[in-house]
Motif scaffolding. Structure first.
Motif, PDB file in Angstrom:
ATOM      1  N   MET A   1      -5.741  10.103 -12.130  1.00 13.30           N
ATOM      2  CA  MET A   1      -4.859   9.112 -11.546  1.00 13.30           C
ATOM      3  C   MET A   1      -5.727   8.058 -10.856  1.00 13.30           C
ATOM      4  SD  MET A   1      -1.421   8.486 -10.690  1.00 13.30           S
ATOM      5  CE  MET A   1      -0.673  10.053 -10.976  1.00 13.30           C
ATOM      6  N   LYS A   2      -5.452   6.803 -11.141  1.00 17.51           N
ATOM      7  CA  LYS A   2      -6.190   5.689 -10.550  1.00 17.51           C
ATOM      8  C   LYS A   2      -5.246   4.871  -9.674  1.00 17.51           C
ATOM      9  CE  LYS A   2      -9.094   5.138 -14.652  1.00 17.51           C
ATOM     10  NZ  LYS A   2     -10.133   6.010 -14.363  1.00 17.51           N
ATOM     11  N   LYS A   3      -5.755   4.405  -8.546  1.00 16.00           N
ATOM     12  CA  LYS A   3      -4.952   3.605  -7.626  1.00 16.00           C
ATOM     13  C   LYS A   3      -5.487   2.182  -7.633  1.00 16.00           C
ATOM     14  CE  LYS A   3      -3.112   3.787  -2.946  1.00 16.00           C
ATOM     15  NZ  LYS A   3      -3.123   4.550  -1.685  1.00 16.00           N
ATOM     16  N   PHE A   4      -4.600   1.209  -7.790  1.00 18.43           N
ATOM     17  CA  PHE A   4      -4.966  -0.200  -7.866  1.00 18.43           C
ATOM     18  C   PHE A   4      -4.254  -0.994  -6.775  1.00 18.43           C
ATOM     19  CE2 PHE A   4      -5.627   1.389 -12.143  1.00 18.43           C
ATOM     20  CZ  PHE A   4      -6.821   0.818 -12.497  1.00 18.43           C
ATOM     21  N   ARG A   5      -4.842  -2.139  -6.428  1.00 16.97           N
ATOM     22  CA  ARG A   5      -4.233  -3.084  -5.493  1.00 16.97           C
ATOM     23  C   ARG A   5      -4.200  -4.446  -6.167  1.00 16.97           C
ATOM     24  NH1 ARG A   5      -7.887  -3.352  -1.423  1.00 16.97           N
ATOM     25  NH2 ARG A   5      -6.972  -1.576  -0.395  1.00 16.97           N
ATOM     26  N   CYS A   6      -3.050  -5.098  -6.108  1.00 16.40           N
ATOM     27  CA  CYS A   6      -2.896  -6.436  -6.673  1.00 16.40           C
ATOM     28  C   CYS A   6      -3.617  -7.431  -5.768  1.00 16.40           C
ATOM     29  CB  CYS A   6      -1.417  -6.791  -6.784  1.00 16.40           C
ATOM     30  SG  CYS A   6      -1.138  -8.468  -7.380  1.00 16.40           S
ATOM     31  N   LEU A   7      -4.435  -8.283  -6.340  1.00 15.02           N
ATOM     32  CA  LEU A   7      -5.165  -9.275  -5.554  1.00 15.02           C
ATOM     33  C   LEU A   7      -4.280 -10.452  -5.164  1.00 15.02           C
ATOM     34  CD1 LEU A   7      -8.540  -9.295  -7.501  1.00 15.02           C
ATOM     35  CD2 LEU A   7      -8.019  -8.167  -5.342  1.00 15.02           C
ATOM     36  N   HIS A   8      -3.116 -10.563  -5.782  1.00 17.68           N
ATOM     37  CA  HIS A   8      -2.211 -11.675  -5.486  1.00 17.68           C
ATOM     38  C   HIS A   8      -1.238 -11.322  -4.345  1.00 17.68           C
ATOM     39  CE1 HIS A   8       0.149 -15.257  -6.186  1.00 17.68           C
ATOM     40  NE2 HIS A   8       1.235 -14.513  -6.273  1.00 17.68           N
ATOM     41  N   CYS A   9      -0.516 -10.211  -4.498  1.00 14.36           N
ATOM     42  CA  CYS A   9       0.515  -9.866  -3.503  1.00 14.36           C
ATOM     43  C   CYS A   9       0.126  -8.702  -2.593  1.00 14.36           C
ATOM     44  CB  CYS A   9       1.839  -9.565  -4.200  1.00 14.36           C
ATOM     45  SG  CYS A   9       1.848  -8.044  -5.166  1.00 14.36           S
ATOM     46  N   GLY A  10      -0.966  -7.973  -2.912  1.00 18.91           N
ATOM     47  CA  GLY A  10      -1.420  -6.870  -2.077  1.00 18.91           C
ATOM     48  C   GLY A  10      -0.715  -5.549  -2.330  1.00 18.91           C
ATOM     49  N   HIS A  11       0.184  -5.480  -3.296  1.00 17.99           N
ATOM     50  CA  HIS A  11       0.917  -4.256  -3.628  1.00 17.99           C
ATOM     51  C   HIS A  11      -0.042  -3.210  -4.190  1.00 17.99           C
ATOM     52  CE1 HIS A  11       4.197  -1.731  -4.972  1.00 17.99           C
ATOM     53  NE2 HIS A  11       3.707  -1.732  -6.200  1.00 17.99           N
ATOM     54  N   GLU A  12       0.062  -1.952  -3.698  1.00 20.34           N
ATOM     55  CA  GLU A  12      -0.760  -0.858  -4.212  1.00 20.34           C
ATOM     56  C   GLU A  12       0.097   0.028  -5.101  1.00 20.34           C
ATOM     57  OE1 GLU A  12      -2.927   1.266  -1.247  1.00 20.34           O
ATOM     58  OE2 GLU A  12      -3.949  -0.532  -0.538  1.00 20.34           O
ATOM     59  N   PHE A  13      -0.475   0.436  -6.244  1.00 20.15           N
ATOM     60  CA  PHE A  13       0.261   1.271  -7.193  1.00 20.15           C
ATOM     61  C   PHE A  13      -0.704   2.195  -7.912  1.00 20.15           C
ATOM     62  CE2 PHE A  13      -0.953  -2.651  -9.208  1.00 20.15           C
ATOM     63  CZ  PHE A  13      -1.362  -2.312 -10.485  1.00 20.15           C
ATOM     64  N   GLU A  14      -0.170   3.314  -8.434  1.00 17.02           N
ATOM     65  CA  GLU A  14      -0.972   4.304  -9.147  1.00 17.02           C
ATOM     66  C   GLU A  14      -0.606   4.319 -10.619  1.00 17.02           C
ATOM     67  OE1 GLU A  14      -0.466   8.066  -7.220  1.00 17.02           O
ATOM     68  OE2 GLU A  14      -1.656   7.459  -5.479  1.00 17.02           O
TER      69      GLU A  14
END
Length: 56
Positions: A1-14
């Motif tokens: 499982m990888k966790k990412f953060r959007c560089l535009h809105c800051g939303h974190e998702f897996e």
């Protein structure tokens, strides 16, 4: 499982499996940062995909 953060809105998702065309599910921006998990394989952003002949 990888966790990412959007560089535009800051939303974190897996995401379990990363496919080509990874996008933020909230704003659909494609610029995301890996926060947790094993790094993706491939060329670094700064690498060149072509060679330039040496000029004498």
């Amino acid at each position: 499982m990888k966790k990412f953060r959007c560089l535009h809105c800051g939303h974190e998702f897996e995401v379990e499996s990363v496919s080509t065309g990874l996008k933020c599910p909230k704003c659909l921006n494609r610029f995301v940062e890996l926060v947790e998990g094993e790094p993706l394989k491939g060329k670094p952003w700064g690498s060149k995909s072509f060679s330039v002949p040496k000029i004498k």
